[in-house]
Motif scaffolding. Structure first.
Motif, PDB file in Angstrom:
ATOM      1  N   LYS A   1      -3.532 -22.779  -8.808  1.00  0.00           N
ATOM      2  CA  LYS A   1      -3.178 -22.778 -10.227  1.00  0.00           C
ATOM      3  C   LYS A   1      -2.423 -21.520 -10.659  1.00  0.00           C
ATOM      4  O   LYS A   1      -1.771 -21.515 -11.692  1.00  0.00           O
ATOM      5  CB  LYS A   1      -4.423 -22.970 -11.086  1.00  0.00           C
ATOM      6  CG  LYS A   1      -5.441 -21.850 -10.970  1.00  0.00           C
ATOM      7  CD  LYS A   1      -6.654 -22.154 -11.799  1.00  0.00           C
ATOM      8  CE  LYS A   1      -7.704 -21.066 -11.648  1.00  0.00           C
ATOM      9  NZ  LYS A   1      -8.895 -21.376 -12.423  1.00  0.00           N
TER      10      LYS A   1
ATOM     11  N   ILE B   1      -3.000 -27.990  -5.123  1.00  0.00           N
ATOM     12  CA  ILE B   1      -2.288 -29.135  -4.566  1.00  0.00           C
ATOM     13  C   ILE B   1      -1.864 -28.817  -3.136  1.00  0.00           C
ATOM     14  O   ILE B   1      -1.563 -27.665  -2.813  1.00  0.00           O
ATOM     15  CB  ILE B   1      -1.079 -29.545  -5.433  1.00  0.00           C
ATOM     16  CG1 ILE B   1      -0.555 -30.930  -5.016  1.00  0.00           C
ATOM     17  CG2 ILE B   1       0.013 -28.487  -5.399  1.00  0.00           C
ATOM     18  CD1 ILE B   1       0.370 -31.563  -6.036  1.00  0.00           C
TER      19      ILE B   1
ATOM     20  N   LYS C   1       4.288 -31.887  -9.774  1.00  0.00           N
ATOM     21  CA  LYS C   1       3.170 -32.824  -9.726  1.00  0.00           C
ATOM     22  C   LYS C   1       1.884 -32.153 -10.187  1.00  0.00           C
ATOM     23  O   LYS C   1       1.076 -32.743 -10.902  1.00  0.00           O
ATOM     24  CB  LYS C   1       3.014 -33.359  -8.310  1.00  0.00           C
ATOM     25  CG  LYS C   1       2.118 -34.555  -8.208  1.00  0.00           C
ATOM     26  CD  LYS C   1       2.185 -35.129  -6.811  1.00  0.00           C
ATOM     27  CE  LYS C   1       2.024 -36.624  -6.853  1.00  0.00           C
ATOM     28  NZ  LYS C   1       2.090 -37.222  -5.527  1.00  0.00           N
ATOM     29  N   MET C   2       1.698 -30.896  -9.790  1.00  0.00           N
ATOM     30  CA  MET C   2       0.510 -30.142 -10.162  1.00  0.00           C
ATOM     31  C   MET C   2       0.416 -29.992 -11.685  1.00  0.00           C
ATOM     32  O   MET C   2      -0.650 -30.176 -12.272  1.00  0.00           O
ATOM     33  CB  MET C   2       0.560 -28.777  -9.480  1.00  0.00           C
ATOM     34  CG  MET C   2      -0.701 -28.007  -9.542  1.00  0.00           C
ATOM     35  SD  MET C   2      -0.535 -26.603  -8.425  1.00  0.00           S
ATOM     36  CE  MET C   2      -1.645 -25.504  -9.195  1.00  0.00           C
ATOM     37  N   LYS C   3       1.545 -29.660 -12.313  1.00  0.00           N
ATOM     38  CA  LYS C   3       1.558 -29.501 -13.776  1.00  0.00           C
ATOM     39  C   LYS C   3       1.365 -30.835 -14.475  1.00  0.00           C
ATOM     40  O   LYS C   3       0.625 -30.922 -15.456  1.00  0.00           O
ATOM     41  CB  LYS C   3       2.858 -28.839 -14.211  1.00  0.00           C
ATOM     42  CG  LYS C   3       2.897 -27.374 -13.856  1.00  0.00           C
ATOM     43  CD  LYS C   3       4.180 -26.706 -14.259  1.00  0.00           C
ATOM     44  CE  LYS C   3       4.148 -25.276 -13.773  1.00  0.00           C
ATOM     45  NZ  LYS C   3       5.411 -24.590 -13.927  1.00  0.00           N
ATOM     46  N   GLN C   4       2.004 -31.892 -13.989  1.00  0.00           N
ATOM     47  CA  GLN C   4       1.874 -33.215 -14.605  1.00  0.00           C
ATOM     48  C   GLN C   4       0.436 -33.712 -14.584  1.00  0.00           C
ATOM     49  O   GLN C   4      -0.026 -34.342 -15.522  1.00  0.00           O
ATOM     50  CB  GLN C   4       2.753 -34.243 -13.878  1.00  0.00           C
ATOM     51  CG  GLN C   4       4.224 -34.082 -14.119  1.00  0.00           C
ATOM     52  CD  GLN C   4       5.058 -35.032 -13.256  1.00  0.00           C
ATOM     53  OE1 GLN C   4       4.591 -35.556 -12.244  1.00  0.00           O
ATOM     54  NE2 GLN C   4       6.303 -35.223 -13.655  1.00  0.00           N
ATOM     55  N   LYS C   5      -0.265 -33.421 -13.506  1.00  0.00           N
ATOM     56  CA  LYS C   5      -1.626 -33.917 -13.338  1.00  0.00           C
ATOM     57  C   LYS C   5      -2.689 -32.884 -13.708  1.00  0.00           C
ATOM     58  O   LYS C   5      -3.882 -33.135 -13.560  1.00  0.00           O
ATOM     59  CB  LYS C   5      -1.836 -34.397 -11.904  1.00  0.00           C
ATOM     60  CG  LYS C   5      -0.931 -35.581 -11.562  1.00  0.00           C
ATOM     61  CD  LYS C   5      -1.177 -36.083 -10.166  1.00  0.00           C
ATOM     62  CE  LYS C   5      -0.277 -37.247  -9.862  1.00  0.00           C
ATOM     63  NZ  LYS C   5      -0.783 -38.516 -10.329  1.00  0.00           N
ATOM     64  N   ASN C   6      -2.233 -31.704 -14.174  1.00  0.00           N
ATOM     65  CA  ASN C   6      -3.134 -30.631 -14.587  1.00  0.00           C
ATOM     66  C   ASN C   6      -4.137 -30.280 -13.486  1.00  0.00           C
ATOM     67  O   ASN C   6      -5.346 -30.239 -13.706  1.00  0.00           O
ATOM     68  CB  ASN C   6      -3.857 -30.998 -15.889  1.00  0.00           C
ATOM     69  CG  ASN C   6      -4.513 -29.803 -16.531  1.00  0.00           C
ATOM     70  OD1 ASN C   6      -4.039 -28.674 -16.401  1.00  0.00           O
ATOM     71  ND2 ASN C   6      -5.607 -30.028 -17.218  1.00  0.00           N
ATOM     72  N   LEU C   7      -3.615 -30.011 -12.289  1.00  0.00           N
ATOM     73  CA  LEU C   7      -4.449 -29.704 -11.130  1.00  0.00           C
ATOM     74  C   LEU C   7      -4.614 -28.201 -10.948  1.00  0.00           C
ATOM     75  O   LEU C   7      -3.768 -27.416 -11.367  1.00  0.00           O
ATOM     76  CB  LEU C   7      -3.812 -30.283  -9.863  1.00  0.00           C
ATOM     77  CG  LEU C   7      -3.531 -31.782  -9.867  1.00  0.00           C
ATOM     78  CD1 LEU C   7      -2.751 -32.171  -8.613  1.00  0.00           C
ATOM     79  CD2 LEU C   7      -4.824 -32.559  -9.970  1.00  0.00           C
TER      80      LEU C   7
END
Length: 70
Positions: free
Chosen positions: A42, A22, A13-19
């Motif tokens: 990150k 998380i 989810k972190m990679k998909q949303k470029n966060l």
């Protein structure tokens, strides 16, 4: 809710949303004064927290965000 493989789900989810950060909470946190889960930054540093108050978690999140801003 994704409770199995919480770390992997959070990383995806972190990679998909470029966060940059998380939080993954376990379902037991819903409706409770205490929470358990993980915090991933990150750099993929993982911090686990168990049975802490949501206020304590907010302090952890603020400190983590401040450290990422340095």
């Amino acid at each position: 809710l994704e409770s199995d493989n919480l770390v992997e789900y959070a990383k995806i989810k972190m990679k998909q949303k470029n966060l940059d950060l998380i939080i993954g909470n376990y379902p037991s946190a819903m409706g409770s004064d205490l929470t358990s889960g993980i915090l991933i930054d990150k750099n993929e540093n993982i911090e686990e927290f168990k049975s802490i108050t949501k206020e304590e978690l907010s302090d952890i999140i603020i400190q983590k965000v401040l450290s990422l801003l340095k």
